[in-house]
Design a protein around this motif. Sequence first.
Motif, PDB file in Angstrom:
ATOM      1  N   ALA A 183       0.612  -1.308  -0.039  1.00  0.00           N
ATOM      2  CA  ALA A 183       0.029   0.104  -0.207  1.00  0.00           C
ATOM      3  C   ALA A 183       0.894   1.168   0.176  1.00  0.00           C
ATOM      4  N   LYS A 184       2.116   0.871   0.721  1.00  0.00           N
ATOM      5  CA  LYS A 184       2.824   2.406   0.574  1.00  0.00           C
ATOM      6  C   LYS A 184       3.522   2.516  -0.410  1.00  0.00           C
ATOM      7  N   LEU A 185       3.611   1.828  -0.846  1.00  0.00           N
ATOM      8  CA  LEU A 185       4.380   1.873  -3.106  1.00  0.00           C
ATOM      9  C   LEU A 185       3.640   2.285  -3.363  1.00  0.00           C
ATOM     10  N   ILE A 186       2.244   1.811  -3.677  1.00  0.00           N
ATOM     11  CA  ILE A 186       1.188   2.094  -4.555  1.00  0.00           C
ATOM     12  C   ILE A 186       0.549   3.791  -4.316  1.00  0.00           C
ATOM     13  N   SER A 187       1.077   4.380  -3.159  1.00  0.00           N
ATOM     14  CA  SER A 187       0.607   5.767  -2.499  1.00  0.00           C
ATOM     15  C   SER A 187       2.024   6.834  -3.225  1.00  0.00           C
ATOM     16  N   GLN A 188       2.681   5.717  -2.840  1.00  0.00           N
ATOM     17  CA  GLN A 188       3.866   6.573  -4.333  1.00  0.00           C
ATOM     18  C   GLN A 188       4.455   6.592  -5.749  1.00  0.00           C
ATOM     19  N   SER A 189       3.841   5.548  -6.228  1.00  0.00           N
ATOM     20  CA  SER A 189       3.736   5.790  -7.853  1.00  0.00           C
ATOM     21  C   SER A 189       2.624   5.531  -8.040  1.00  0.00           C
ATOM     22  N   PHE A 190       1.743   4.861  -8.194  1.00  0.00           N
ATOM     23  CA  PHE A 190       0.437   4.457  -8.334  1.00  0.00           C
ATOM     24  C   PHE A 190       0.799   3.766  -9.378  1.00  0.00           C
ATOM     25  N   ARG A 191       1.099   2.316  -9.278  1.00  0.00           N
ATOM     26  CA  ARG A 191       1.403   1.001 -10.273  1.00  0.00           C
ATOM     27  C   ARG A 191       0.648   0.270  -9.481  1.00  0.00           C
ATOM     28  N   ALA A 192      -0.548   0.294  -9.176  1.00  0.00           N
ATOM     29  CA  ALA A 192      -1.242  -0.512  -8.105  1.00  0.00           C
ATOM     30  C   ALA A 192      -0.804  -2.502  -8.804  1.00  0.00           C
ATOM     31  N   ILE A 193      -0.844  -2.403 -10.129  1.00  0.00           N
ATOM     32  CA  ILE A 193      -1.608  -3.446 -10.431  1.00  0.00           C
ATOM     33  C   ILE A 193       0.355  -3.962 -10.331  1.00  0.00           C
ATOM     34  N   GLU A 194       1.111  -4.030 -10.743  1.00  0.00           N
ATOM     35  CA  GLU A 194       2.208  -4.412 -10.611  1.00  0.00           C
ATOM     36  C   GLU A 194       2.574  -4.857  -9.034  1.00  0.00           C
ATOM     37  N   ILE A 195       2.435  -3.914  -8.542  1.00  0.00           N
ATOM     38  CA  ILE A 195       2.595  -4.068  -7.231  1.00  0.00           C
ATOM     39  C   ILE A 195       1.879  -5.249  -6.470  1.00  0.00           C
ATOM     40  N   LEU A 196       0.778  -5.490  -6.701  1.00  0.00           N
ATOM     41  CA  LEU A 196       0.016  -5.911  -6.316  1.00  0.00           C
ATOM     42  C   LEU A 196       0.225  -7.860  -6.800  1.00  0.00           C
ATOM     43  N   VAL A 197       0.157  -7.705  -7.714  1.00  0.00           N
ATOM     44  CA  VAL A 197       1.514  -9.305  -8.660  1.00  0.00           C
ATOM     45  C   VAL A 197       2.284  -9.162  -7.873  1.00  0.00           C
ATOM     46  N   VAL A 198       2.664  -8.652  -7.011  1.00  0.00           N
ATOM     47  CA  VAL A 198       3.730  -9.384  -6.399  1.00  0.00           C
ATOM     48  C   VAL A 198       3.144 -10.147  -5.671  1.00  0.00           C
ATOM     49  N   ALA A 199       2.893  -8.558  -4.361  1.00  0.00           N
ATOM     50  CA  ALA A 199       2.312  -9.017  -3.238  1.00  0.00           C
ATOM     51  C   ALA A 199       1.782 -10.971  -3.005  1.00  0.00           C
ATOM     52  N   GLY A 200       0.622 -10.680  -3.763  1.00  0.00           N
ATOM     53  CA  GLY A 200       0.559 -12.085  -3.833  1.00  0.00           C
ATOM     54  C   GLY A 200       0.847 -13.124  -4.321  1.00  0.00           C
ATOM     55  N   ALA A 201       1.972 -13.230  -5.333  1.00  0.00           N
ATOM     56  CA  ALA A 201       3.010 -14.167  -5.888  1.00  0.00           C
ATOM     57  C   ALA A 201       3.812 -14.010  -4.642  1.00  0.00           C
ATOM     58  N   ILE A 202       3.819 -13.098  -3.217  1.00  0.00           N
ATOM     59  CA  ILE A 202       4.602 -13.481  -1.929  1.00  0.00           C
ATOM     60  C   ILE A 202       3.782 -14.352  -1.036  1.00  0.00           C
ATOM     61  N   TYR A 203       2.384 -14.121  -1.615  1.00  0.00           N
ATOM     62  CA  TYR A 203       1.311 -14.659  -0.115  1.00  0.00           C
ATOM     63  C   TYR A 203       1.510 -16.165  -0.865  1.00  0.00           C
ATOM     64  N   LEU A 204       0.955 -16.410  -2.016  1.00  0.00           N
ATOM     65  CA  LEU A 204       1.386 -17.664  -3.146  1.00  0.00           C
ATOM     66  C   LEU A 204       2.037 -18.332  -2.138  1.00  0.00           C
ATOM     67  N   LEU A 205       3.263 -18.117  -2.542  1.00  0.00           N
ATOM     68  CA  LEU A 205       4.856 -18.373  -2.304  1.00  0.00           C
ATOM     69  C   LEU A 205       4.371 -19.332  -1.123  1.00  0.00           C
ATOM     70  N   ILE A 206       4.654 -18.501  -0.370  1.00  0.00           N
ATOM     71  CA  ILE A 206       3.937 -18.836   1.298  1.00  0.00           C
ATOM     72  C   ILE A 206       2.976 -19.606   1.669  1.00  0.00           C
ATOM     73  N   ASN A 207       2.242 -20.067   1.162  1.00  0.00           N
ATOM     74  CA  ASN A 207       1.229 -20.800   1.490  1.00  0.00           C
ATOM     75  C   ASN A 207       1.145 -21.901   0.665  1.00  0.00           C
ATOM     76  N   PHE A 208       2.331 -21.027  -0.279  1.00  0.00           N
ATOM     77  CA  PHE A 208       2.883 -23.144  -1.136  1.00  0.00           C
ATOM     78  C   PHE A 208       3.913 -23.572  -0.534  1.00  0.00           C
ATOM     79  N   LEU A 209       4.529 -22.988  -0.128  1.00  0.00           N
ATOM     80  CA  LEU A 209       5.243 -23.766   0.975  1.00  0.00           C
ATOM     81  C   LEU A 209       4.806 -24.894   2.523  1.00  0.00           C
ATOM     82  N   VAL A 210       4.043 -23.741   2.759  1.00  0.00           N
ATOM     83  CA  VAL A 210       2.718 -23.971   4.143  1.00  0.00           C
ATOM     84  C   VAL A 210       2.302 -25.678   3.801  1.00  0.00           C
ATOM     85  N   THR A 211       1.673 -25.490   2.406  1.00  0.00           N
ATOM     86  CA  THR A 211       0.027 -26.831   1.872  1.00  0.00           C
ATOM     87  C   THR A 211       1.895 -27.797   1.575  1.00  0.00           C
TER      88      THR A 211
END
Length: 240
Positions: A183-211
Amino acid sequence: MDFSFLYGTLLTLLTGVPLTLQLAVSSVALGTVLAIVLALARLSGLPLLAWPTRFYVFVFRSTPLLVQIFLIYHGLGQFPAIRTSFLWPILREPYWCALIALTLNTAAYSSEVIRGALLSVPSGQIEAARACGMRTTVLYRRIVFPLTLRQALPAYGNEFILMVKATSLASIITLMEVTGLAAKLISQSFRAIEILVVAGAIYLLINFLVTRLLQWADYGLTGHLRLPPVSVDAQQRGAR
């Protein structure tokens, strides 16, 4: 696509992973202890213990986690008795408020998982252990709790994955975990799609390892349920 921006975003968001994991692991660990107490109180048969437990589970399962975080972080500070008590140094910190809310929330769900797992323990095994003179503490340590763990692990794994994702709500109260940094990066760069895709990929990787870890644990706990491989000679003898 700007790969250099994505790479820089990834490096920035990875700094929030330790806080995300700390919140998830701590809340699940503390929630497990509380859930065991709640499940045992629910199964005690004592109305003085069972009914407050039912009410607690109903409230925390029926209200949004975000509302619970707001009530703890913003609501409790409105009471002068809280602000002058020994609890205020804890309740004024966003981290502890988020941890308390996550713990109370997961304990409500997990208590039902543990209660169901406890009820699934075959009564015949308990009666056989008591007929052999086994003490209650030994009975729970060697029979009830291992079988409960085996039954509850799949559902508990889902709860841990949900808690990893639920930590994103901590960003609402200024915690800089993965979503907060995004959210902080989005407010600074206004590039929401790229930032949220990277954030989603991090959560996806964490939950993949947990699974994968949960599947490994489940495989180890259910080894007795898998039949040993049948050799070719045994198959031939059976065919005769």
